[in-house]
Design a protein around this motif. Structure first.
Motif, PDB file in Angstrom:
ATOM      1  N   GLN A  58       0.656  -1.325   0.088  1.00  0.00           N
ATOM      2  CA  GLN A  58       0.088   0.052  -0.112  1.00  0.00           C
ATOM      3  C   GLN A  58       0.833   1.269   0.004  1.00  0.00           C
ATOM      4  O   GLN A  58       1.664   1.258   0.606  1.00  0.00           O
TER       5      GLN A  58
ATOM      6  N   GLU B  87       2.343   4.868   0.595  1.00  0.00           N
ATOM      7  CA  GLU B  87       2.456   5.896   1.448  1.00  0.00           C
ATOM      8  C   GLU B  87       2.727   7.262   0.714  1.00  0.00           C
ATOM      9  O   GLU B  87       1.901   8.115   0.974  1.00  0.00           O
TER      10      GLU B  87
ATOM     11  N   THR C   7      -2.857   3.219  -5.510  1.00  0.00           N
ATOM     12  CA  THR C   7      -2.959   3.310  -4.141  1.00  0.00           C
ATOM     13  C   THR C   7      -2.269   1.843  -3.809  1.00  0.00           C
ATOM     14  O   THR C   7      -1.697   1.803  -2.417  1.00  0.00           O
TER      15      THR C   7
ATOM     16  N   PRO D 192      -2.897  15.298  -4.452  1.00  0.00           N
ATOM     17  CA  PRO D 192      -3.510  13.701  -4.388  1.00  0.00           C
ATOM     18  C   PRO D 192      -3.592  13.095  -5.658  1.00  0.00           C
ATOM     19  O   PRO D 192      -3.191  13.784  -6.741  1.00  0.00           O
TER      20      PRO D 192
ATOM     21  N   VAL E 161       0.414  11.757  -3.280  1.00  0.00           N
ATOM     22  CA  VAL E 161      -0.217  10.926  -2.100  1.00  0.00           C
ATOM     23  C   VAL E 161      -1.533  10.307  -2.521  1.00  0.00           C
ATOM     24  O   VAL E 161      -2.039  10.659  -3.506  1.00  0.00           O
TER      25      VAL E 161
ATOM     26  N   SER F 247      -4.264   9.829  -1.496  1.00  0.00           N
ATOM     27  CA  SER F 247      -5.529  10.454  -0.951  1.00  0.00           C
ATOM     28  C   SER F 247      -6.123  10.898  -2.244  1.00  0.00           C
ATOM     29  O   SER F 247      -5.556  11.180  -3.117  1.00  0.00           O
ATOM     30  N   LEU F 248      -7.577  11.188  -2.049  1.00  0.00           N
ATOM     31  CA  LEU F 248      -8.154  11.504  -3.437  1.00  0.00           C
ATOM     32  C   LEU F 248      -8.877  12.862  -3.113  1.00  0.00           C
ATOM     33  O   LEU F 248      -9.290  13.351  -2.236  1.00  0.00           O
ATOM     34  N   GLY F 249      -8.581  13.746  -4.150  1.00  0.00           N
ATOM     35  CA  GLY F 249      -9.238  15.025  -4.222  1.00  0.00           C
ATOM     36  C   GLY F 249     -10.615  15.222  -4.872  1.00  0.00           C
ATOM     37  O   GLY F 249     -11.319  14.256  -4.719  1.00  0.00           O
TER      38      GLY F 249
ATOM     39  N   SER G 205     -12.148  13.036  -7.530  1.00  0.00           N
ATOM     40  CA  SER G 205     -12.453  11.533  -7.233  1.00  0.00           C
ATOM     41  C   SER G 205     -14.197  11.443  -7.511  1.00  0.00           C
ATOM     42  O   SER G 205     -14.568  10.463  -7.821  1.00  0.00           O
TER      43      SER G 205
END
Length: 380
Positions: free
Chosen positions: A35, A37, A135, A344, A366, A368-370, A373
């Protein structure tokens, strides 16, 4: 898996990435699922997206990343042969190698006859999660996997699997001919590879000159103990390379004995070959995309007893040494500061556009999704 791993898939220049879901991942013996980071955008990612170099598509770009092991195939191991464990924080080699062909046996696994490379391969059924702009990454058997301390900041750790390990390989190539301790080293190109090589060379006891037109990169070089030079200046300027070399000569360092070219610029290749001293070693690292041919004065190379080497990627042992360097030096050599900004995952196209400006040595990604998404994604 739920939720399904996501990856940003690139198809051709001028076309935006598409977010794709990979609902199932089958791990063969020796494989691992990691996964992500944090990932960073390498110059080669930018070259590919711009169309400067060919690539099989569709593919998932990205080969500088750090992550944590969340699933394992039977018998998965670290590069030192010890068992890989769930929860390990890891980086891994750019190359997947067979370990048995003539090149692997010769110590060149990065040029394996059946080589596969993360961030460079067309996605196929069974190996969809092939790059760091995702991811998760499906890390295959034959990859050198190295654990890295949780203390090392993610922007520092991510570059280990390309820039830092390549810098180690470049210095290994030079030190095969020249003892770095006490050497005068010229590095052209203050990107992540060049500045990492500078930090490693300073640690090895060398006097290091870093030549780069960007003032911020020269300032960083000065902060890690190197001497900055500006290739755009005119004679008489204190940062003109000849002025810098003259100052070193007055201290007894009469000529450059190691030169590392890390920018890929034709003029910089000319500089390192023309400025290397008698018996010196030139290592070319930055010329990884097509460019103009470089004129070579073969007689001068012969008469000066110059060793000329090319370095592309690295070995598993060099990756392990890169990680060891980062673990002991990240507090004093703040390579993470070279990651100027982060985006993101679903804003990857914006991130690559930013990286292409050259305003930052590295741009981060990163998982994460902005806001993008909300557009959704498609399954493989």
């Amino acid at each position: 898996m739920s939720p399904s791993p996501l990856a940003m898939v690139w198809s051709e220049p001028g076309r935006p990435h598409q977010m794709i879901a990979s609902p199932g991942v089958h791990l063969a013996p020796g494989d691992a699922l990691v996964q992500i980071e944090f990932a960073t955008i390498c110059g080669s990612d930018v070259h590919t997206v711009r169309g400067d170099r060919s690539a099989p598509t569709p593919l998932v770009l990205g080969h500088e990343q750090v992550g944590r092991v969340v699933a394992l195939g039977d018998g998965a191991v670290r590069s030192d042969g010890s068992p890989l464990e769930l929860g390990d924080r890891v980086v891994w080699s750019l190359a997947v190698s067979c370990g048995a062909c003539d090149r692997c046996v010769r110590g060149l696994p990065q040029k394996c006859r059946s080589l596969a490379k993360y961030g460079h391969e067309r996605i196929t059924r069974g190996w969809e999660l092939t790059g760091g702009f995702a991811t998760h990454v499906h890390v295959r058997a034959g990859t050198a996997i190295v654990t890295i301390s949780d203390a090392v900041p993610a922007p520092v750790a991510a570059a280990a699997s390309c820039a830092t390990a390549t810098a180690v390989a470049a210095l290994d190539a030079a030190s095969a001919s020249i003892d770095l301790d006490g050497a005068l080293v010229l590095i052209t190109g203050g990107g992540m590879v060049g500045l990492s090589a500078a930090a490693l060379a300073v640690e090895a006891g060398a006097e290091v000159i870093v030549s780069d037109p960007d003032a911020a990169r020269r300032s960083f070089a000065r902060g890690i103990g190197a001497i900055p030079a500006d290739p755009r200046t005119e004679m008489g300027n204190p940062e003109h390379l000849d002025t810098v070399l003259a100052a070193r000569a007055r201290r007894g360092l009469l000529e450059v004995t190691v030169a590392i070219e890390a920018s890929g610029a034709t003029a910089a290749v000319d500089t390192v070959i023309s400025r290397i001293g008698v018996g010196g070693a030139v290592v070319l690292v930055g010329s990884v995309s097509p460019g103009p041919a470089v004129a070579l004065d073969a007689e001068s190379v012969v008469r000066r007893l110059v060793t000329l080497k090319g370095v592309h990627n690295y070995t598993p042992a060099q990756l392990a040494r890169a990680v060891a360097f980062l673990e002991r030096s990240w507090r004093t050599v703040p390579l993470g500061d070279l990651v100027g900004t982060s985006y993101p995952l679903d804003q990857l196209d914006r991130a690559i556009d930013d990286a292409a400006t050259g305003g930052h040595v590295r741009v981060g990604v990163v998982p994460s999704l902005g806001v993008a998404s909300a557009l959704g994604h498609q399954p493989y």
